[in-house]
Design a protein around this motif. Structure first.
Motif, PDB file in Angstrom:
ATOM      1  N   LEU A 200      -6.924 -85.330  -2.362  1.00 24.30           N
ATOM      2  CA  LEU A 200      -7.534 -84.119  -2.340  1.00 24.30           C
ATOM      3  C   LEU A 200      -8.871 -84.251  -1.429  1.00 24.30           C
ATOM      4  N   ASP A 201      -9.405 -85.321  -1.720  1.00 25.71           N
ATOM      5  CA  ASP A 201     -10.786 -85.852  -1.066  1.00 25.71           C
ATOM      6  C   ASP A 201     -10.241 -86.112   0.397  1.00 25.71           C
ATOM      7  N   GLY A 202      -9.195 -86.671   0.601  1.00 24.44           N
ATOM      8  CA  GLY A 202      -8.807 -86.781   1.853  1.00 24.44           C
ATOM      9  C   GLY A 202      -8.576 -85.661   2.945  1.00 24.44           C
ATOM     10  N   ALA A 203      -7.935 -84.788   2.009  1.00 27.45           N
ATOM     11  CA  ALA A 203      -7.532 -83.531   2.817  1.00 27.45           C
ATOM     12  C   ALA A 203      -8.739 -82.911   3.009  1.00 27.45           C
ATOM     13  N   VAL A 204      -9.620 -82.388   2.011  1.00 28.59           N
ATOM     14  CA  VAL A 204     -10.967 -81.833   2.238  1.00 28.59           C
ATOM     15  C   VAL A 204     -11.679 -82.633   3.237  1.00 28.59           C
ATOM     16  N   ALA A 205     -12.095 -83.664   3.320  1.00 31.33           N
ATOM     17  CA  ALA A 205     -12.639 -84.442   4.486  1.00 31.33           C
ATOM     18  C   ALA A 205     -12.063 -84.005   5.774  1.00 31.33           C
ATOM     19  N   ALA A 206     -10.859 -84.182   5.866  1.00 28.33           N
ATOM     20  CA  ALA A 206     -10.287 -84.026   7.147  1.00 28.33           C
ATOM     21  C   ALA A 206     -10.449 -82.532   7.322  1.00 28.33           C
ATOM     22  N   ALA A 207     -10.253 -81.563   6.511  1.00 34.78           N
ATOM     23  CA  ALA A 207     -10.598 -80.370   6.958  1.00 34.78           C
ATOM     24  C   ALA A 207     -11.903 -80.088   7.370  1.00 34.78           C
ATOM     25  N   ARG A 208     -12.835 -80.480   6.607  1.00 33.15           N
ATOM     26  CA  ARG A 208     -14.493 -80.366   7.051  1.00 33.15           C
ATOM     27  C   ARG A 208     -14.484 -80.815   8.337  1.00 33.15           C
ATOM     28  N   ALA A 209     -14.022 -81.925   8.818  1.00 37.99           N
ATOM     29  CA  ALA A 209     -14.279 -82.717  10.064  1.00 37.99           C
ATOM     30  C   ALA A 209     -13.621 -81.742  11.139  1.00 37.99           C
ATOM     31  N   LEU A 210     -12.452 -81.140  10.707  1.00 40.38           N
ATOM     32  CA  LEU A 210     -11.928 -80.229  11.830  1.00 40.38           C
ATOM     33  C   LEU A 210     -12.066 -78.890  11.918  1.00 40.38           C
ATOM     34  N   ARG A 211     -13.006 -78.615  10.993  1.00 33.40           N
ATOM     35  CA  ARG A 211     -13.527 -77.101  10.886  1.00 33.40           C
ATOM     36  C   ARG A 211     -12.450 -76.245  10.250  1.00 33.40           C
ATOM     37  N   ALA A 212     -11.646 -76.671   9.505  1.00 33.93           N
ATOM     38  CA  ALA A 212     -10.571 -76.035   8.859  1.00 33.93           C
ATOM     39  C   ALA A 212     -11.103 -75.411   7.666  1.00 33.93           C
ATOM     40  N   GLU A 213     -10.600 -74.362   7.058  1.00 31.31           N
ATOM     41  CA  GLU A 213     -11.181 -73.725   5.895  1.00 31.31           C
ATOM     42  C   GLU A 213      -9.949 -74.039   4.665  1.00 31.31           C
ATOM     43  N   HIS A 214      -8.867 -74.355   4.964  1.00 34.62           N
ATOM     44  CA  HIS A 214      -7.766 -74.073   4.108  1.00 34.62           C
ATOM     45  C   HIS A 214      -7.077 -75.322   4.137  1.00 34.62           C
ATOM     46  N   VAL A 215      -6.708 -75.789   2.890  1.00 35.61           N
ATOM     47  CA  VAL A 215      -5.898 -77.188   2.603  1.00 35.61           C
ATOM     48  C   VAL A 215      -4.573 -76.780   1.707  1.00 35.61           C
ATOM     49  N   ILE A 216      -3.409 -77.108   2.007  1.00 38.46           N
ATOM     50  CA  ILE A 216      -2.215 -76.984   1.339  1.00 38.46           C
ATOM     51  C   ILE A 216      -1.858 -78.307   0.944  1.00 38.46           C
ATOM     52  N   VAL A 217      -1.476 -78.416  -0.338  1.00 39.35           N
ATOM     53  CA  VAL A 217      -0.882 -79.156  -0.953  1.00 39.35           C
ATOM     54  C   VAL A 217       0.570 -79.057  -1.144  1.00 39.35           C
ATOM     55  N   PHE A 218       1.485 -79.802  -0.443  1.00 37.61           N
ATOM     56  CA  PHE A 218       2.988 -79.423  -0.743  1.00 37.61           C
ATOM     57  C   PHE A 218       3.563 -80.521  -1.449  1.00 37.61           C
ATOM     58  N   ALA A 219       4.211 -80.010  -2.766  1.00 41.82           N
ATOM     59  CA  ALA A 219       4.664 -81.100  -3.527  1.00 41.82           C
ATOM     60  C   ALA A 219       5.631 -80.306  -4.505  1.00 41.82           C
ATOM     61  N   PRO A 220       6.646 -81.181  -4.885  1.00 42.21           N
ATOM     62  CA  PRO A 220       7.724 -80.629  -5.780  1.00 42.21           C
ATOM     63  C   PRO A 220       7.157 -79.968  -7.061  1.00 42.21           C
ATOM     64  N   ALA A 221       7.954 -79.358  -7.859  1.00 44.97           N
ATOM     65  CA  ALA A 221       7.689 -78.405  -8.905  1.00 44.97           C
ATOM     66  C   ALA A 221       7.245 -79.273 -10.107  1.00 44.97           C
ATOM     67  N   ARG A 222       7.812 -80.668 -10.134  1.00 45.56           N
ATOM     68  CA  ARG A 222       7.343 -81.707 -11.225  1.00 45.56           C
ATOM     69  C   ARG A 222       5.753 -81.877 -11.089  1.00 45.56           C
ATOM     70  N   ARG A 223       5.298 -81.811 -10.083  1.00 47.70           N
ATOM     71  CA  ARG A 223       4.018 -82.208  -9.695  1.00 47.70           C
ATOM     72  C   ARG A 223       3.003 -81.276 -10.028  1.00 47.70           C
ATOM     73  N   ARG A 224       3.614 -79.961 -10.266  1.00 45.20           N
ATOM     74  CA  ARG A 224       2.601 -78.640 -10.246  1.00 45.20           C
ATOM     75  C   ARG A 224       1.532 -78.811 -11.382  1.00 45.20           C
ATOM     76  N   PRO A 225       1.865 -79.206 -12.751  1.00 46.46           N
ATOM     77  CA  PRO A 225       0.583 -79.172 -13.834  1.00 46.46           C
ATOM     78  C   PRO A 225      -0.524 -79.995 -13.291  1.00 46.46           C
ATOM     79  N   ARG A 226      -0.315 -81.210 -13.113  1.00 52.52           N
ATOM     80  CA  ARG A 226      -1.206 -82.198 -12.686  1.00 52.52           C
ATOM     81  C   ARG A 226      -2.050 -81.688 -11.529  1.00 52.52           C
ATOM     82  N   LEU A 227      -1.496 -81.107 -10.565  1.00 47.86           N
ATOM     83  CA  LEU A 227      -2.182 -80.632  -9.401  1.00 47.86           C
ATOM     84  C   LEU A 227      -2.979 -79.407  -9.723  1.00 47.86           C
TER      85      LEU A 227
END
Ligand SMILES: Cc1cc2nc3c(=O)[nH]c(=O)nc-3n(C[C@H](O)[C@H](O)[C@H](O)COP(=O)(O)O)c2cc1C
Ligand code: SF4
Ligand code: SF4
Lengths: 440, 86
Positions: free
Chosen positions: A100-127
């Motif tokens: 998530l840090d990496g995605a946020v750092a990239a978003a900030r650097a590119l002036r994006a406001e939105h990060v989407i994490v795409f992962a299977p259902a079994r990753r859901r609770p932890r994410l």
């Protein structure tokens, strides 16, 4: 900050627990503000390449997205449809804030406001837990959203991801006219990276490109996560510096026990054990021997298994998992399965299956909307090359006794396996879920 | 004005193997054993623009496209029409 191993896996607790936000920040320090730019140059200077399989230079993608105009979206691809891979699961389950840090750092650097994490259902609770913790701390300045990936092999292909996020089929599309970096999620320029790639970005944002390059070799800097399946069939995730010899990284590849090594996963290549042993862990070295590390998969076929039978099973899996959209892929992959089934399991046949398989490879390569058929062809070609003796024997004498053994790598229906993580800790409860895959 | 250099590409998701394109542009498109087009990666040669455009317009699935070739790619003289039909 020590450059030595482990890097990404540094935060792994011996008990297999997931690292929460406070502990993550204690370990790594706060995520620097990357809004003023500069991170793109650091990513370029670091020489970071994508870890999703293609090893494409990350900065080239960032610059394309930045130059496309409009406000970009950042997607962390944690679909990990490849059954022999467990590294993204490990990151998302136990070190989610690194991704998530990496995605946020990239978003900030590119002036994006939105990060989407795409992962299977079994990753859901932890994410959800991790994303909620960040929302409460309110330090990111970008929104993070979780999208549940469909459970199929091609779901993580980049145009399939974008199709799904745009509310369509979730199958690959022909993207020559609208590459995702120009027109992706909601039509916005989209930076889509594998989860591991973004985990590396999290550390480059903190410590810079020179630090990143202290590990590995000048021509292949940094570290890489490998999912190693030993001859016992148990997968583990290890982090290594690039350039280390594969044999040493996996604790030796014993010719007596290992018949061949599958590098790069189901769309990868078979390599003979001696070549694999001496292979430096760099994509260039792999390509020089006609192989690829793909998404970092190393699997050792035990000596008492038939490599043609295993190739036939994997090909059948790839055939089942294709998206049934493109003529050459649809026809070519089922043709390959028929030939491989005949060769591996069929009665004695004089026919020249090898030649026909070669032709089928020629016919599918580069002719699909995505690279799925190219992967199947790569696997088949490597089998014909490495197992030429076995092909001859099957053709002359029929299937070998080993071909009757059960399948070795997962191809869909088997029970969940246990995954050992980086530092060798075993935690069946949590890790069993890491690779259990249900067929769609 | 410089002539636009273009390449022909097929969208394999849209294409259903009608084969009309191979009839209209045999210099650049052949059919594989299943009837799907194999398109030459070379730029459309001089003198074949009209045929290429006609093939693109005639595809019933709108699967065939003309794309501008990357800078620096040169179009070649066309092969003789009869030779490539053999
Ligand atoms: C059939 C197919 C399946 C793929 N599945 C995944 C996947 O599950 N996860 C992933 O990160 N990349 C996957 N990829 C690669 C993506 O298309 C894309 O290249 C990658 O996510 C980009 O990230 P990177 O630049 O960090 O490597 C797949 C590609 C193909 C052809
Ligand atoms: S190439 Fe195969 S897997 Fe990829 S979109 Fe076409 S049919 Fe589906
Ligand atoms: S005419 Fe169109 S649909 Fe038919 S084979 Fe050619 S590209 Fe495919």
């Amino acid at each position: 900050m020590s450059p030595l191993l482990p890097r990404l896996l540094r935060g792994l607790g011996a008990d297999g627990a997931s690292i929460g936000l406070p502990a993550h920040l204690d370990l790594w320090g706060p995520l620097p503000d990357t809004r003023r730019g500069g991170l793109v140059d650091d990513v370029a200077d670091a020489g970071l390449r994508g870890h999703g399989g293609a090893w494409f230079p990350a900065a080239t993608k960032w610059r394309a997205v930045a130059g496309a105009g409009g406000r970009p979206v950042v997607v962390a691809n944690g679909a990990e449809g490849e059954p022999a891979s467990a590294k993204d699961a490990l990151l998302l389950e136990r070190l989610p804030h690194l991704v998530l840090d990496g995605a946020v750092a990239a978003a900030r650097a590119l002036r994006a406001e939105h990060v989407i994490v795409f992962a299977p259902a079994r990753r859901r609770p932890r994410l959800i837990e991790a994303i909620e913790a960040r929302r409460r701390s309110a330090a990111d300045g970008v929104s993070i959203e979780l999208a549940v990936a469909p459970d199929r092999f091609v779901a993580g292909q980049e145009t399939a991801v974008v199709s799904y996020l745009n509310g369509r089929s979730g199958l690959p599309t022909f993207a020559r006219f609208h590459p995702v970096w120009r027109s992706g999620v909601g039509g916005a320029p989209t930076l889509l990276h594998n989860a591991e790639t973004l985990a590396h970005v999290a550390l480059i944002a903190r410590f810079g490109s020179e630090w990143y390059r202290q590990a590995g070799r000048p021509d292949a800097p940094g570290t890489v996560l490998l999912t190693v399946t030993g001859v016992d069939g148990a997968p583990s995730v290890v982090e290594t510096q690039k350039g280390a010899l594969l044999g040493a990284v996996v604790g030796g590849i014993d010719r007596q026990r290992c018949r061949a090594v599958l590098l790069g996963g189901y769309g990868g290549t078979w390599v003979d054990p001696d070549t694999a042993s001496r292979l430096p862990v760099t994509e260039e070295a792999a390509r020089a021997v006609g192989a690829t590390f793909g998404a970092g998969i190393v699997a050792m076929l035990p000596h008492d298994r038939c490599p043609l039978a295993e190739t036939a099973r994997i090909a059948r899996y790839l055939d089942q998992e294709k998206a049934d959209q493109c003529g050459p892929c649809v026809r070519g992959l089922s043709g390959m399965v028929a030939e491989l089934d005949g060769l591996a399991f069929g009665a004695r046949r004089a026919g020249d299956a090898a030649r026909r398989l070669g032709q089928l490879c020629d016919l599918v390569e580069g002719r699909g909307a995505c690279r799925h058929p190219d992967g199947a062809a790569r696997l088949v070609r490597s089998a014909l090359r490495i197992f030429a003796d076995e092909v001859l024997q099957h053709q002359q004498r029929g299937p070998c006794p080993e071909s009757r053994a059960p399948g070795w790598l997962p191809t869909g229906d088997e029970a969940p396996r246990h995954v050992r993580s980086g530092n060798g800790a075993i935690r069946p409860g949590a890790t069993g879920a890491l690779t259990s895959r249900s067929r769609k | 004005m410089r002539r636009r250099v273009q390449v022909v590409v097929v969208d394999p998701v849209a294409c259903d193997g009608h084969g009309v394109c191979a009839e209209l542009l045999p210099e650049m498109i052949s059919l594989d054993p299943w009837g799907y087009p194999i398109v030459s990666p070379e730029p459309v040669p001089f003198g074949l623009d009209r045929e290429a455009n006609r093939a693109v317009a005639s595809c019933p699935r709108l699967a065939l496209h003309l794309l501008d070739a990357p800078d620096g790619v040169q179009a070649a003289a066309p092969p003789p029409r009869t030779a490539s039909r053999s």
